[in-house]
Design a protein around this motif. Structure first.
Motif, PDB file in Angstrom:
ATOM      1  N   GLY A 115     -38.301  -6.867  52.716  1.00 23.27           N
ATOM      2  CA  GLY A 115     -38.011  -6.312  54.087  1.00 23.27           C
ATOM      3  C   GLY A 115     -38.990  -6.144  55.318  1.00 23.27           C
ATOM      4  N   ILE A 116     -39.931  -7.037  55.164  1.00 25.34           N
ATOM      5  CA  ILE A 116     -40.982  -7.062  56.409  1.00 25.34           C
ATOM      6  C   ILE A 116     -40.474  -8.159  57.350  1.00 25.34           C
ATOM      7  CG2 ILE A 116     -43.420  -7.529  56.476  1.00 25.34           C
ATOM      8  CD1 ILE A 116     -43.879  -6.960  53.751  1.00 25.34           C
ATOM      9  N   THR A 117     -40.206  -7.728  58.319  1.00 28.65           N
ATOM     10  CA  THR A 117     -40.006  -8.348  59.722  1.00 28.65           C
ATOM     11  C   THR A 117     -40.822  -8.163  60.809  1.00 28.65           C
ATOM     12  OG1 THR A 117     -38.098  -6.860  60.251  1.00 28.65           O
ATOM     13  CG2 THR A 117     -37.432  -8.614  58.780  1.00 28.65           C
ATOM     14  N   PRO A 118     -40.784  -8.727  61.856  1.00 25.29           N
ATOM     15  CA  PRO A 118     -41.719  -8.563  63.023  1.00 25.29           C
ATOM     16  C   PRO A 118     -41.113  -7.324  63.726  1.00 25.29           C
ATOM     17  CG  PRO A 118     -41.046 -10.943  62.664  1.00 25.29           C
ATOM     18  CD  PRO A 118     -40.219 -10.063  61.844  1.00 25.29           C
ATOM     19  N   ASP A 119     -42.135  -6.799  64.497  1.00 29.31           N
ATOM     20  CA  ASP A 119     -41.768  -5.863  65.710  1.00 29.31           C
ATOM     21  C   ASP A 119     -41.898  -6.333  67.063  1.00 29.31           C
ATOM     22  OD1 ASP A 119     -44.405  -6.134  65.946  1.00 29.31           O
ATOM     23  OD2 ASP A 119     -44.968  -3.659  66.094  1.00 29.31           O
ATOM     24  N   ARG A 120     -42.431  -7.233  67.145  1.00 26.52           N
ATOM     25  CA  ARG A 120     -42.456  -8.173  68.448  1.00 26.52           C
ATOM     26  C   ARG A 120     -42.576  -9.691  68.417  1.00 26.52           C
ATOM     27  NH1 ARG A 120     -47.193  -5.891  67.625  1.00 26.52           N
ATOM     28  NH2 ARG A 120     -49.220  -6.724  68.358  1.00 26.52           N
ATOM     29  N   VAL A 121     -42.115 -10.287  69.233  1.00 27.07           N
ATOM     30  CA  VAL A 121     -42.356 -11.806  69.330  1.00 27.07           C
ATOM     31  C   VAL A 121     -43.057 -12.100  70.745  1.00 27.07           C
ATOM     32  CG1 VAL A 121     -41.502 -14.214  69.370  1.00 27.07           C
ATOM     33  CG2 VAL A 121     -40.684 -12.522  67.521  1.00 27.07           C
ATOM     34  N   LEU A 122     -44.174 -12.698  70.773  1.00 20.40           N
ATOM     35  CA  LEU A 122     -44.748 -13.106  71.973  1.00 20.40           C
ATOM     36  C   LEU A 122     -44.471 -14.466  72.293  1.00 20.40           C
ATOM     37  CD1 LEU A 122     -48.326 -11.856  71.122  1.00 20.40           C
ATOM     38  CD2 LEU A 122     -46.656 -10.663  72.626  1.00 20.40           C
ATOM     39  N   LEU A 123     -43.973 -14.804  73.447  1.00 16.71           N
ATOM     40  CA  LEU A 123     -43.538 -16.337  74.091  1.00 16.71           C
ATOM     41  C   LEU A 123     -44.603 -16.900  75.058  1.00 16.71           C
ATOM     42  CD1 LEU A 123     -39.856 -15.242  74.392  1.00 16.71           C
ATOM     43  CD2 LEU A 123     -40.873 -16.358  72.512  1.00 16.71           C
ATOM     44  N   THR A 124     -44.667 -17.789  74.719  1.00 13.69           N
ATOM     45  CA  THR A 124     -45.646 -18.686  75.687  1.00 13.69           C
ATOM     46  C   THR A 124     -45.035 -20.005  76.377  1.00 13.69           C
ATOM     47  OG1 THR A 124     -47.510 -17.976  74.321  1.00 13.69           O
ATOM     48  CG2 THR A 124     -47.865 -19.796  76.013  1.00 13.69           C
ATOM     49  N   TYR A 125     -44.913 -20.255  77.544  1.00 10.48           N
ATOM     50  CA  TYR A 125     -44.469 -21.460  78.109  1.00 10.48           C
ATOM     51  C   TYR A 125     -44.922 -22.381  77.894  1.00 10.48           C
ATOM     52  CZ  TYR A 125     -41.640 -18.097  80.955  1.00 10.48           C
ATOM     53  OH  TYR A 125     -40.909 -16.986  81.517  1.00 10.48           O
ATOM     54  N   ARG A 126     -44.405 -23.539  77.648  1.00 13.31           N
ATOM     55  CA  ARG A 126     -45.105 -24.932  77.399  1.00 13.31           C
ATOM     56  C   ARG A 126     -45.168 -25.508  78.738  1.00 13.31           C
ATOM     57  NH1 ARG A 126     -44.694 -25.934  71.956  1.00 13.31           N
ATOM     58  NH2 ARG A 126     -42.945 -25.079  70.814  1.00 13.31           N
ATOM     59  N   PRO A 127     -46.331 -26.437  78.722  1.00 14.50           N
ATOM     60  CA  PRO A 127     -46.658 -27.132  80.019  1.00 14.50           C
ATOM     61  C   PRO A 127     -45.468 -27.717  80.645  1.00 14.50           C
ATOM     62  CG  PRO A 127     -48.398 -27.347  78.379  1.00 14.50           C
ATOM     63  CD  PRO A 127     -47.385 -26.827  77.616  1.00 14.50           C
ATOM     64  N   GLY A 128     -45.508 -27.755  81.844  1.00 18.74           N
ATOM     65  CA  GLY A 128     -44.075 -28.362  82.544  1.00 18.74           C
ATOM     66  C   GLY A 128     -42.848 -27.819  82.498  1.00 18.74           C
ATOM     67  N   THR A 129     -42.863 -26.528  81.835  1.00 20.29           N
ATOM     68  CA  THR A 129     -41.536 -25.807  81.605  1.00 20.29           C
ATOM     69  C   THR A 129     -41.039 -25.060  82.689  1.00 20.29           C
ATOM     70  OG1 THR A 129     -42.060 -25.583  79.445  1.00 20.29           O
ATOM     71  CG2 THR A 129     -40.339 -24.143  80.343  1.00 20.29           C
ATOM     72  N   ASP A 130     -39.659 -25.192  83.095  1.00 16.53           N
ATOM     73  CA  ASP A 130     -39.168 -24.561  84.278  1.00 16.53           C
ATOM     74  C   ASP A 130     -38.803 -23.231  83.530  1.00 16.53           C
ATOM     75  OD1 ASP A 130     -37.515 -23.434  86.249  1.00 16.53           O
ATOM     76  OD2 ASP A 130     -36.072 -24.919  86.298  1.00 16.53           O
ATOM     77  N   ARG A 131     -39.667 -22.311  84.254  1.00 14.35           N
ATOM     78  CA  ARG A 131     -39.638 -20.857  83.757  1.00 14.35           C
ATOM     79  C   ARG A 131     -38.267 -20.012  84.141  1.00 14.35           C
ATOM     80  NH1 ARG A 131     -45.678 -18.164  84.366  1.00 14.35           N
ATOM     81  NH2 ARG A 131     -46.706 -19.867  83.498  1.00 14.35           N
ATOM     82  N   ALA A 132     -37.663 -20.332  85.165  1.00 13.54           N
ATOM     83  CA  ALA A 132     -36.174 -19.752  85.380  1.00 13.54           C
ATOM     84  C   ALA A 132     -35.306 -20.238  84.494  1.00 13.54           C
ATOM     85  CB  ALA A 132     -35.885 -20.014  86.970  1.00 13.54           C
ATOM     86  N   ALA A 133     -35.424 -21.486  84.330  1.00 10.34           N
ATOM     87  CA  ALA A 133     -34.270 -21.856  83.197  1.00 10.34           C
ATOM     88  C   ALA A 133     -34.722 -21.387  81.844  1.00 10.34           C
ATOM     89  CB  ALA A 133     -34.439 -23.507  83.251  1.00 10.34           C
ATOM     90  N   VAL A 134     -35.947 -21.291  81.529  1.00  8.84           N
ATOM     91  CA  VAL A 134     -36.292 -20.618  80.189  1.00  8.84           C
ATOM     92  C   VAL A 134     -35.724 -19.214  80.160  1.00  8.84           C
ATOM     93  CG1 VAL A 134     -38.051 -19.796  78.678  1.00  8.84           C
ATOM     94  CG2 VAL A 134     -38.280 -22.187  79.717  1.00  8.84           C
ATOM     95  N   ALA A 135     -35.823 -18.604  81.010  1.00  7.17           N
ATOM     96  CA  ALA A 135     -35.435 -17.131  81.187  1.00  7.17           C
ATOM     97  C   ALA A 135     -33.802 -16.888  81.033  1.00  7.17           C
ATOM     98  CB  ALA A 135     -35.718 -16.471  82.703  1.00  7.17           C
ATOM     99  N   ASP A 136     -33.237 -18.096  81.489  1.00  6.95           N
ATOM    100  CA  ASP A 136     -31.674 -18.117  81.355  1.00  6.95           C
ATOM    101  C   ASP A 136     -31.411 -18.340  80.254  1.00  6.95           C
ATOM    102  OD1 ASP A 136     -31.296 -17.422  84.027  1.00  6.95           O
ATOM    103  OD2 ASP A 136     -31.117 -19.512  84.807  1.00  6.95           O
ATOM    104  N   ARG A 137     -32.155 -19.316  79.284  1.00  9.94           N
ATOM    105  CA  ARG A 137     -31.806 -19.796  77.963  1.00  9.94           C
ATOM    106  C   ARG A 137     -32.206 -18.552  77.062  1.00  9.94           C
ATOM    107  NH1 ARG A 137     -35.452 -24.333  78.980  1.00  9.94           N
ATOM    108  NH2 ARG A 137     -34.240 -26.176  79.986  1.00  9.94           N
ATOM    109  N   LEU A 138     -33.326 -17.789  77.334  1.00  5.82           N
ATOM    110  CA  LEU A 138     -33.492 -16.503  76.571  1.00  5.82           C
ATOM    111  C   LEU A 138     -32.300 -15.747  76.611  1.00  5.82           C
ATOM    112  CD1 LEU A 138     -37.466 -15.963  77.230  1.00  5.82           C
ATOM    113  CD2 LEU A 138     -36.212 -16.672  75.048  1.00  5.82           C
ATOM    114  N   ALA A 139     -31.846 -15.109  77.912  1.00 10.14           N
ATOM    115  CA  ALA A 139     -30.686 -14.277  77.863  1.00 10.14           C
ATOM    116  C   ALA A 139     -29.691 -14.825  76.881  1.00 10.14           C
ATOM    117  CB  ALA A 139     -30.677 -13.989  79.673  1.00 10.14           C
TER     118      ALA A 139
END
Length: 838
Positions: free
Chosen positions: A644-668
């Protein structure tokens, strides 16, 4: 002496009113906080709670031989062996998230709870108040829920994700947990491990079957298997700290009462001198003054005790409503607390009166009249020694903390002695700066009229009166400045360290505070293209040397080894974070020093599943401000997070050349329907800072609010007594041609000047606290600037100025004061015309 004291109190009601009010408030605060502090001690809920109906409970043991807390579970072989003894009931405890959105649900957002199988409900004597037991896989029973929930759908999140369940019933609330009960088969599917096993066979037989890896608790020992083995005492730690801190501050500001009574006696030096001239002995003078103080102190303390007892209900509601105390907390009526408060109030009154009475009684009759008319020094040798001693104690305490335990400087509760000592020392020595500050402040105005000159000379000639006004202002502004500076700078240092050690672009956290991320959410995040996901899982770890007992229990964080030095960058003291493998462990300097561990040494680390792992200390890092700083590989966690041990947070790092706006939409899109929320790291830290500030404001409301109010009463009382005693002086000014407006401006100017000088001294105390605290914080955090709570400090100074001005001028403008001034002026005029002499 008693009859004379009673007569004096009756005829000088106005002079004693401020001292009476200050004593009432002080005694009320002490009585209220003493009752609160007493309610936080002991065991509010004695005896077994969660397993009150269980004859014997088998729980897992940690490597030290103590009971291991969930998510630790019993080994399968132990469960099978105990089950072979006869009837058993398995208890599974696992985290769940209950989402609102239905009538009767939580008021906002989601809340964390604990899940159980329904068969375990009877062990804690849960009682259905509406509905029935869960009958199928899609039904639950809500502990402490509203009866209107029965038959409605409820969103419940587990490690397997979020699902809608039908509420089959609700139980009466219990103090020790918020529970959601599933069917036994459903609970076994959601959380296979058994966290506790109730056995009905003879205890000796159960112990023999359980073996050395488990503990068998019977009788009163079953409390060790409760969620809170302290019986509720542990849940009251915040309330205990708040009440204790307020008690300390209330005791510190008891000097206000002492100063109030001392100043009241000083105002009557001419009267005491007349008593000496007519034959009163020093002993009779002392007894008269002490009898007056005893009368006022006894009545005021009795009233304060009654008010304090009555106010505990309001304080109790505030504490439970703001999360300072658990919702079941109650403050009872214990006669010892009000009795102690009564004695403290009377003792303060007697002490304050005695200090001045002793000085007055030592004056020879021939000198009494002359000395009563001249100013006296405001800094006595005793006061100077105490002030220097407090300042020296503050410096030494700050230096010792900086050298031995610098992380203590972020905790106002543990570091509170430093600002208290600095504030008290500066307040006691404040009269030293009074002459120079008064001359400097009035110099630009003395050439523009006689008003400023009168203000300056009145302040210099009546230094005791000026000091009695200034000291409470120093305490009020200084307490706010120093205590809030310690809190604000500690929070900034904590956030600065977290920012320095986190190198991510976004963060995903559970929707419910204190919750965990479920497996579907983790899988959805890993499937989002353009980002690298690093999960951080808090886990309890037991560390020891290869041969020997367990040395320490640590709050560790399990992460992918490659994330250390990249996404997470704790400051390295020894070793390196490069090239870490699954056999590496990173510990902090405090853990290494306290347990005698060295870089490169191999240690044995056990996680909640009990499996030992031999790891190498690859690096020693700086000790964290929020607790232990221990890192290990997430590959060491039980397979499939079986425990029953699960994370309390996940840290996300953009990969080089990633469209951040598009990634935000995908995350949502990926997190739609998941019990999680995402934000940029900057927004996450901003929200964390806001939460820390709100928590600090909640604590300051009680801890500082009462003490500042106490100081304001002292300011008002001192000036009211002083102004009432200066009516003859004001009348003489009127005879010389001064208008009423000029007299009011002079009285108000003196009050403002005293508060202004007090504010400058308080600023010095705040600067000293900042400097000493910086010695500690600079050793453990970088990249933060000093934080000064200008808003609360400025507001306190303004309130002090307004109260002081009003207290200084009101006795002059009141009708009674006007009539007295007029009568005095007429008397003086008649005496002057008749050629009489005194």
């Amino acid at each position: 002496m008693l009859s004379l004291a009673l007569a004096t109190v009756r005829t000088r009601r106005a002079g004693f009113a401020g001292a009476f009010l200050a004593l009432v408030l002080g005694t009320a605060v002490i009585a209220m906080m003493a009752l609160t502090l007493g309610a936080t001690f002991g065991t509010p809920h004695p005896g077994p709670q969660r397993f009150a109906a269980a004859p014997a409970v088998v729980v897992p043991a940690d490597p030290r031989g103590d009971r291991a807390r969930p998510p630790a579970s019993l080994p399968d072989r132990t469960v099978a062996a105990v089950a072979a003894t006869g009837r058993v009931t398995a208890d599974r405890s696992f985290p769940v998230t209950v989402s609102s959105g239905v009538p009767g649900g939580p008021s906002a957002g989601s809340r964390s709870a604990v899940g159980h199988g329904w068969s375990a409900a009877g062990l804690g004597r849960y009682r259905l108040v509406a509905g029935r037991a869960p009958a199928g896989d899609g039904e639950v029973v809500v502990g402490g829920g509203a009866a209107e929930l029965v038959g409605r759908a409820l969103s419940v999140g587990t490690a397997d994700g979020v699902r809608r369940y039908t509420v089959a019933g609700v139980t009466a609330p219990v103090w020790f947990e918020d529970a959601v009960f599933f069917g036994d088969r459903t609970a076994a599917r959601l959380s296979p491990p058994v966290n506790a096993l109730v056995a009905y066979a003879p205890p000796d037989r159960v112990r023999a079957a359980a073996g050395p890896g488990a503990l068998v608790r019977t009788g009163d020992g079953r409390v060790d298997a409760d969620p809170d083995p302290s019986g509720g005492a542990a849940a009251l730690s915040d309330a205990q700290a708040m009440a204790g801190t307020t008690m300390v501050i209330a005791a510190s500001v008891a000097m206000f009462v002492i100063a109030t009574f001392a100043f009241a006696v000083e105002q009557r030096r001419r009267e005491l001198a007349l008593l000496r001239l007519v034959g009163a002995t020093p002993r009779q003078v002392r007894r008269t003054v002490l009898a007056e103080a005893a009368v006022v102190g006894a009545v005021a303390s009795a009233v304060g005790c009654v008010l304090g007892v009555c106010a505990t209900g309001v304080l109790e509601a505030w504490m439970t409503g703001h999360g300072v105390a658990p919702r079941w907390f109650s403050i009872g009526l214990e006669p010892v607390a009000p009795a102690c408060a009564f004695l403290a109030g009377v003792g303060s009154a007697l002490l304050g009166a005695a200090s001045a009475a002793l000085r007055a009684a030592r004056v020879r009759p021939a000198e009494a009249m002359r000395e009563a008319a001249v100013g006296r020094r405001s800094l006595t040798p005793v006061r100077a020694v105490l002030g220097v001693g407090m300042l020296a104690g503050a410096v030494v305490a700050g230096w010792v903390i900086a050298r031995q335990a610098p992380e203590t400087a972020v905790n106002p509760r543990k570091y509170g002695s430093v600002p208290l000592l600095f504030t008290g020392g500066w307040a006691l020595l404040a009269p030293l700066v009074l002459p120079a500050a008064v001359r400097l402040a009035t110099r630009p105005w003395t050439r523009r009229g006689a008003g400023a000159l009168l203000v300056r000379q009145n302040m210099l000639n009546s230094r005791r009166r000026a000091a009695a006004t200034m000291v409470p202002a120093v305490i009020a502004v200084g307490l706010v400045a120093t205590m809030l500076c310690v809190q604000a700078n500690g929070d900034r240092a904590r956030l600065a360290q977290a920012r320095e050690e986190t190198r991510a672009d976004r963060v995903v956290v559970p929707a419910a505070a204190g919750g965990r991320l479920d497996r579907p959410t983790l899988e959805a995040l890993r499937a989002v293209p353009g980002v690298a996901a690093t999960s951080v899982t808090p886990v309890r770890a037991y560390i020891g040397k290869r041969s020997g007992p367990v040395l320490d229990s640590l709050s560790a964080q399990a992460v992918a080894p490659g994330a250390l030095g990249d996404v997470l960058r704790p400051r390295v003291v020894e070793g390196s974070l490069d090239g870490l493998g699954d056999d590496a462990v990173v510990i902090d300097r405090r853990t290494a020093e306290s347990n005698g561990l060295t870089l490169g040494e191999r240690v044995v680390v056990r996680l909640p599943d009990g499996v030992p792992h031999e790891l190498r200390i690859a690096a020693v890092v700086r000790t964290g401000l929020s607790g232990d700083t221990t890192y290990m590989s997430s590959a060491l966690l039980p397979a499939g997070n079986r425990a029953g041990i699960t994370p309390d947070r996940v840290l996300l790092t953009y990969r080089p050349g990633t469209d951040r706006a598009a990634v935000a939409d995908r995350l949502a899109a990926a997190l739609r329907g998941c019990p999680a929320r995402t934000a940029t790291v900057g927004d996450w830290f901003t929200a964390m800072e806001t939460g820390l500030r709100e928590k600090a404001d909640t604590a300051a409301t009680v801890v500082l609010g009462i003490s500042v109010g106490y100081a304001l009463i002292s300011v008002a009382n001192t000036l009211a007594m002083a102004s009432a005693g200066r009516r003859r002086e004001f009348a003489a000014l009127g005879l010389t041609g001064a208008t009423r407006a000029q007299v009011l401006c002079m009285a108000g100017g003196e009050a403002l000047l005293a508060v202004g000088v007090g504010g400058i001294v308080a600023a010095g105390a705040g600067a000293a606290v900042l400097a000493v605290q910086r010695l500690s914080l600079d050793r453990i955090a970088d990249g933060y600037g000093p934080a000064v709570p200008w808003g609360p400090v400025g507001a306190t100074a303004v309130v002090c100025a307004v109260v002081a001005t009003a207290a200084a001028v009101l006795p002059v403008v009141l009708p009674a004061a006007r009539s007295v001034v007029s009568s005095v002026a007429s008397s003086v005029t008649r005496v002057g015309r008749g050629g009489a002499s005194v």
